[in-house]
Design a protein around this motif. Structure first.
Motif, PDB file in Angstrom:
ATOM      1  N   CYS A  39      36.252  83.649  -8.759  1.00  0.00           N
ATOM      2  CA  CYS A  39      35.580  84.879  -9.160  1.00  0.00           C
ATOM      3  C   CYS A  39      36.552  85.809 -10.158  1.00  0.00           C
ATOM      4  O   CYS A  39      35.949  86.525 -11.116  1.00  0.00           O
ATOM      5  CB  CYS A  39      35.319  85.720  -7.994  1.00  0.00           C
ATOM      6  N   ARG A  43      35.441  86.644 -13.993  1.00  0.00           N
ATOM      7  CA  ARG A  43      35.354  87.971 -14.350  1.00  0.00           C
ATOM      8  C   ARG A  43      36.229  88.126 -15.528  1.00  0.00           C
ATOM      9  O   ARG A  43      36.056  88.941 -16.402  1.00  0.00           O
ATOM     10  CB  ARG A  43      35.226  88.971 -13.303  1.00  0.00           C
ATOM     11  N   ALA A  55      28.578  86.383 -10.890  1.00  0.00           N
ATOM     12  CA  ALA A  55      29.975  85.650 -10.906  1.00  0.00           C
ATOM     13  C   ALA A  55      30.235  84.883  -9.470  1.00  0.00           C
ATOM     14  O   ALA A  55      30.601  83.818  -9.285  1.00  0.00           O
ATOM     15  CB  ALA A  55      31.247  86.297 -11.105  1.00  0.00           C
ATOM     16  N   LEU A  56      29.712  85.475  -8.483  1.00  0.00           N
ATOM     17  CA  LEU A  56      29.858  85.484  -7.130  1.00  0.00           C
ATOM     18  C   LEU A  56      29.006  84.172  -6.921  1.00  0.00           C
ATOM     19  O   LEU A  56      29.332  83.158  -6.320  1.00  0.00           O
ATOM     20  CB  LEU A  56      29.278  86.387  -6.096  1.00  0.00           C
ATOM     21  N   VAL A  59      30.411  80.919  -8.832  1.00  0.00           N
ATOM     22  CA  VAL A  59      31.613  80.346  -8.177  1.00  0.00           C
ATOM     23  C   VAL A  59      31.229  79.559  -6.832  1.00  0.00           C
ATOM     24  O   VAL A  59      31.714  78.599  -6.257  1.00  0.00           O
ATOM     25  CB  VAL A  59      32.650  81.332  -7.796  1.00  0.00           C
ATOM     26  N   ILE A  99      33.872  84.629  -1.037  1.00  0.00           N
ATOM     27  CA  ILE A  99      32.983  85.445  -1.635  1.00  0.00           C
ATOM     28  C   ILE A  99      32.683  86.720  -0.923  1.00  0.00           C
ATOM     29  O   ILE A  99      32.643  87.793  -1.515  1.00  0.00           O
ATOM     30  CB  ILE A  99      31.646  84.574  -1.744  1.00  0.00           C
TER      31      ILE A  99
END
Length: 116
Positions: A39, A43, A55-56, A59, A99
């Motif tokens: 992550c 980013r 992004a979370l 990933v 996460i």
């Protein structure tokens, strides 16, 4: 690549320390770190233009699919490694924990900023 090699013939002295489910703890920890670093890297590489939520998700999906792929490769390509459903679960839970950690860190009153 290292996930496909066997280290069982190496003589490692553990000093009589027997940790139950140590391999699952290792899988969990590696994928937690994988998710956090993934992550942050994603980013950073997009200079903050990619939303944190996206992004979370990227990933998380990548980590889960990668964990499944490694287990399938261990099953199909190696003779001395075995695929385990428990490893996939530990990988998945570790990714979710990573996460969750990222969401927790960036949801505080003064969250970390991506731009300087």
């Amino acid at each position: 690549m290292l996930s496909l090699f066997s280290f069982s013939d190496m003589d490692l002295d553990t000093g009589g320390l027997n940790i139950p489910y140590a391999d699952k703890i290792t899988h969990f920890t590696f994928y937690l770190v994988f998710a956090v670093m993934g992550c942050l890297t994603l980013r950073e590489r997009t200079m903050g233009k990619l939303e944190l939520g996206k992004a979370l998700i990227i990933v998380l999906i990548f980590a889960i699919l990668y964990g499944i792929l490694i287990e399938v490769l261990q099953y199909s390509l190696t003779t001395d490694r075995m695929a385990e459903f428990g490893d996939v679960m530990a990988n998945t839970l570790g990714a979710f924990a990573g996460i969750g950690l990222i969401r927790w860190v960036f949801s505080k009153k003064n969250p970390l900023k991506w731009k300087f």
